[in-house]
Structures are given as C-alpha cells and as structure tokens.
Design a protein around this motif. Structure first.
Motif, PDB file in Angstrom:
ATOM      1  N   LEU A 222      -8.314  -0.633   4.933  1.00  0.00           N
ATOM      2  CA  LEU A 222      -7.600  -1.908   5.041  1.00  0.00           C
ATOM      3  C   LEU A 222      -8.227  -2.861   6.056  1.00  0.00           C
ATOM      4  O   LEU A 222      -7.855  -4.031   6.116  1.00  0.00           O
ATOM      5  CB  LEU A 222      -6.130  -1.652   5.438  1.00  0.00           C
ATOM      6  CG  LEU A 222      -5.247  -0.987   4.382  1.00  0.00           C
ATOM      7  CD1 LEU A 222      -3.891  -0.616   4.987  1.00  0.00           C
ATOM      8  CD2 LEU A 222      -5.046  -1.926   3.191  1.00  0.00           C
TER       9      LEU A 222
ATOM     10  N   SER B  44       4.914  -1.920   8.540  1.00  0.00           N
ATOM     11  CA  SER B  44       4.837  -0.487   8.281  1.00  0.00           C
ATOM     12  C   SER B  44       6.226   0.103   8.117  1.00  0.00           C
ATOM     13  O   SER B  44       7.106  -0.124   8.946  1.00  0.00           O
ATOM     14  CB  SER B  44       4.121   0.233   9.431  1.00  0.00           C
ATOM     15  OG  SER B  44       4.293   1.639   9.312  1.00  0.00           O
TER      16      SER B  44
ATOM     17  N   VAL C 246       0.855  -1.185   0.000  1.00  0.00           N
ATOM     18  CA  VAL C 246       0.000   0.000   0.000  1.00  0.00           C
ATOM     19  C   VAL C 246       0.889   1.232   0.000  1.00  0.00           C
ATOM     20  O   VAL C 246       1.527   1.567   0.996  1.00  0.00           O
ATOM     21  CB  VAL C 246      -0.927   0.011   1.232  1.00  0.00           C
ATOM     22  CG1 VAL C 246      -1.863   1.223   1.175  1.00  0.00           C
ATOM     23  CG2 VAL C 246      -1.741  -1.281   1.308  1.00  0.00           C
TER      24      VAL C 246
ATOM     25  N   ILE D  83       2.656  -1.266   4.541  1.00  0.00           N
ATOM     26  CA  ILE D  83       2.109   0.089   4.463  1.00  0.00           C
ATOM     27  C   ILE D  83       3.252   1.080   4.309  1.00  0.00           C
ATOM     28  O   ILE D  83       4.102   1.217   5.193  1.00  0.00           O
ATOM     29  CB  ILE D  83       1.268   0.403   5.710  1.00  0.00           C
ATOM     30  CG1 ILE D  83       0.131  -0.624   5.841  1.00  0.00           C
ATOM     31  CG2 ILE D  83       0.702   1.820   5.648  1.00  0.00           C
ATOM     32  CD1 ILE D  83      -0.663  -0.507   7.121  1.00  0.00           C
TER      33      ILE D  83
ATOM     34  N   VAL E  64      -6.145   5.886   4.799  1.00  0.00           N
ATOM     35  CA  VAL E  64      -5.751   4.570   4.302  1.00  0.00           C
ATOM     36  C   VAL E  64      -6.170   3.426   5.226  1.00  0.00           C
ATOM     37  O   VAL E  64      -6.705   2.406   4.761  1.00  0.00           O
ATOM     38  CB  VAL E  64      -4.222   4.529   4.085  1.00  0.00           C
ATOM     39  CG1 VAL E  64      -3.745   3.104   3.792  1.00  0.00           C
ATOM     40  CG2 VAL E  64      -3.837   5.454   2.933  1.00  0.00           C
ATOM     41  N   LEU E  65      -5.952   3.565   6.529  1.00  0.00           N
ATOM     42  CA  LEU E  65      -6.175   2.442   7.438  1.00  0.00           C
ATOM     43  C   LEU E  65      -7.617   1.939   7.466  1.00  0.00           C
ATOM     44  O   LEU E  65      -7.828   0.714   7.469  1.00  0.00           O
ATOM     45  CB  LEU E  65      -5.702   2.800   8.852  1.00  0.00           C
ATOM     46  CG  LEU E  65      -4.194   3.052   8.996  1.00  0.00           C
ATOM     47  CD1 LEU E  65      -3.813   3.223  10.464  1.00  0.00           C
ATOM     48  CD2 LEU E  65      -3.378   1.928   8.366  1.00  0.00           C
TER      49      LEU E  65
ATOM     50  N   VAL F  69       1.387  -7.364   9.246  1.00  0.00           N
ATOM     51  CA  VAL F  69       1.382  -5.965   8.826  1.00  0.00           C
ATOM     52  C   VAL F  69       2.786  -5.404   9.021  1.00  0.00           C
ATOM     53  O   VAL F  69       3.341  -5.468  10.124  1.00  0.00           O
ATOM     54  CB  VAL F  69       0.357  -5.137   9.624  1.00  0.00           C
ATOM     55  CG1 VAL F  69       0.437  -3.659   9.225  1.00  0.00           C
ATOM     56  CG2 VAL F  69      -1.055  -5.667   9.401  1.00  0.00           C
TER      57      VAL F  69
ATOM     58  N   MET G 105      -2.642   8.307   6.898  1.00  0.00           N
ATOM     59  CA  MET G 105      -3.054   7.131   7.658  1.00  0.00           C
ATOM     60  C   MET G 105      -4.554   7.123   7.962  1.00  0.00           C
ATOM     61  O   MET G 105      -5.213   6.079   7.864  1.00  0.00           O
ATOM     62  CB  MET G 105      -2.271   7.038   8.974  1.00  0.00           C
ATOM     63  CG  MET G 105      -0.853   6.571   8.798  1.00  0.00           C
ATOM     64  SD  MET G 105      -0.759   4.895   8.142  1.00  0.00           S
ATOM     65  CE  MET G 105       1.005   4.801   7.832  1.00  0.00           C
TER      66      MET G 105
END
Length: 273
Positions: free
Chosen positions: A86, A98, A12, A72, A82-83, A96, A79
């Motif tokens: 998801l 990041s 992402v 991510i 986007v979050l 996950v 954020m």
C-alpha cells in the motif's frame, strides 16, 4: 463523503464485515464507481454485493491510483504482507482507516509516515447494522475527515470517538469482545432451561428470544438498564429470587469485571505492550 475515480475509496480486505459495510455504504449513497475493493478471495455474499452494485474487485491494491481514503480490514497477521503493497498508493493526504484488531497506530505510521489515520474497533453486530464502533483519530485527522469516517461507520451502527489510543484496548474488552459474552449468556440460559426440564429446542428458543428481546428493549428505550431491571423485579418474586443469586458478592458483576479485565490485558499483549 465524496469520492471520485481520481481519488477513489479503496477497501483492503472484504470479509463478512466488509460486506456489511459495503451494503451500508450503498444505502448511504456512496458512488459505487468510486470504490475499489482489494481482496483475492472475498466470500460469496460479498461478491454478490460487489456484482449487484458494479463495484470494482482486484486481487491487490492497484499502483496507478491515489485513493482519497484507504480502509484496511485485513487480519492482523496479514499486515506484514499487506502494508508494503500500500505504500505506493497512500499519499500524504490519504486518510487511512483501520478496522484491524490489535494493530496500533505505530504500525501504520511506520509504513506510511504521519498520514491522517483513524484506528477503529467495530464489533460483530455490525453485520446486521446494529454494531457500535469506537474510533481514535491521530492529530493529522481533520474535522472534515472525522465526519467522513463517522458517516461511513454509522452505516453499520453507532460511532463513538476516543480521546486516546489506550482506550481502544478498553473498548475491546467491553464492546469488541462483548458480543461473545452475550452469546455465552444465551447458551447458559438455554442450558439452565434444559436442566429444569424444558426440551432443548424450546429452551434455546426461549433463551435467544429473551436475550435479543431485552437487548431491543434497551435499544429502543431511553430508560437506564438498572431501571428496566427494577421495573421487572417484583419484591419477593421469582425475578428477585434469581437476582439474589446473580447480584451476590460472588455473582455476575465480579465475573464480568474479571472477564473484561482479561480481554483488555490480552488486547495489550497482542498490540505488543
């Protein structure tokens, strides 16, 4: 490091860093058909990588897949957008990863629950596969998942594992922001060359070659930097005269220490500490 169409690898955010990582992963043998990239507007050089390897590109995370790993790589200010998108694709066993600066573990746990999560801090030399990434795993991350992350991040340079999330801010001050310190050193060295009478272009060429050459020497050598410094410093010579200035009580060391401390402090502020 195996992904499949049923449990793909979802990236992402695909900026320049993402493009560097994608090229590295292809070299490491990751199946391109098992990668999905979610980005509404990747740069042209990243599009070229995607096209070359037949990697699927979508505007937003697909809701009909359940990735084995979600990486991510978006800017922290995105954020909140986007979050939420998801949540439907992150399962309880989805790893996950990041690489977003300044975003603590708590933000992701608030969004996804206590899923396996690794917070990583790469630096910009990753774009030429000479970076170093520090990573912090939550308790839910297995040794096998750590190994997967190590393999993925090793494609862009070295990887070190941290013992606490607090250390991420310390890393930010040293290696995360560190390349900018080195670039500034090269700028200063070039300016000093001009000031003593060198043409600007030549001073710049000399400064860049000196900084990159010294860096490569440290990279390829097992010798400690302090020993390398001593090896090129003849008693009462020109280098010694310069180091007498740089190593004075008010010289480079206290300035670098203050710079790192300022970066660490700001990293904490950005993370809401």
């Amino acid at each position: 490091m195996t992904f499949s169409n049923e449990r793909p690898f979802l990236l992402v955010g695909a900026g320049k860093m993402g493009g560097a990582m994608l090229s590295g992963w292809m070299a490491e043998g990751v199946d391109p058909s098992a990668i999905i990239v979610s980005d509404p507007g990747p740069p042209d050089e990243v599009r070229e990588v995607l096209t070359k390897h037949g990697i699927k590109l979508v505007d937003r995370p697909p809701e009909d897949v359940q990735p084995g790993l979600v990486m991510i790589a978006v800017k922290p200010q995105l954020m909140d957008v986007v979050l939420p998108g998801l949540k439907s694709v992150v399962a309880s066993d989805t790893l996950v990863l990041s690489v977003a600066a300044g975003t603590p573990v708590s933000v992701f746990e608030n969004a996804f629950g206590r899923v396996p999560l690794v917070r990583a801090m790469p630096n910009t030399p990753a774009m030429v596969k000479r970076g170093i990434t520090a990573a912090f795993p939550t308790a839910a991350v297995s040794e096998a998942q750590k190994e997967t992350v190590t393999q993925l991040l090793s494609s862009i340079g070295q990887v070190v594992w941290l013992e606490s999330e607090e250390q991420v801010d310390f890393v930010t001050g040293v290696s995360g922001s560190g390349p900018a310190y080195v670039f500034w050193m090269a700028e200063c060295l070039a300016k000093a060359g001009e000031d003593v009478g060198l043409p600007a272009g030549m001073a710049r060429q000399l400064a860049i070659a000196t900084v990159t050459g010294a860096g490569e020497l440290m990279h390829q050598s097992d010798i400690d930097p302090s020993t390398l410094r001593q090896n090129v410093t003849s008693p009462n010579g020109t280098t010694a005269a310069a180091l007498n200035v740089l190593m004075a009580d008010d010289g480079l060391e206290p300035l670098v220490t203050a710079a790192v401390q300022a970066a660490v402090k700001r990293a904490g502020e950005l993370a809401g500490k």
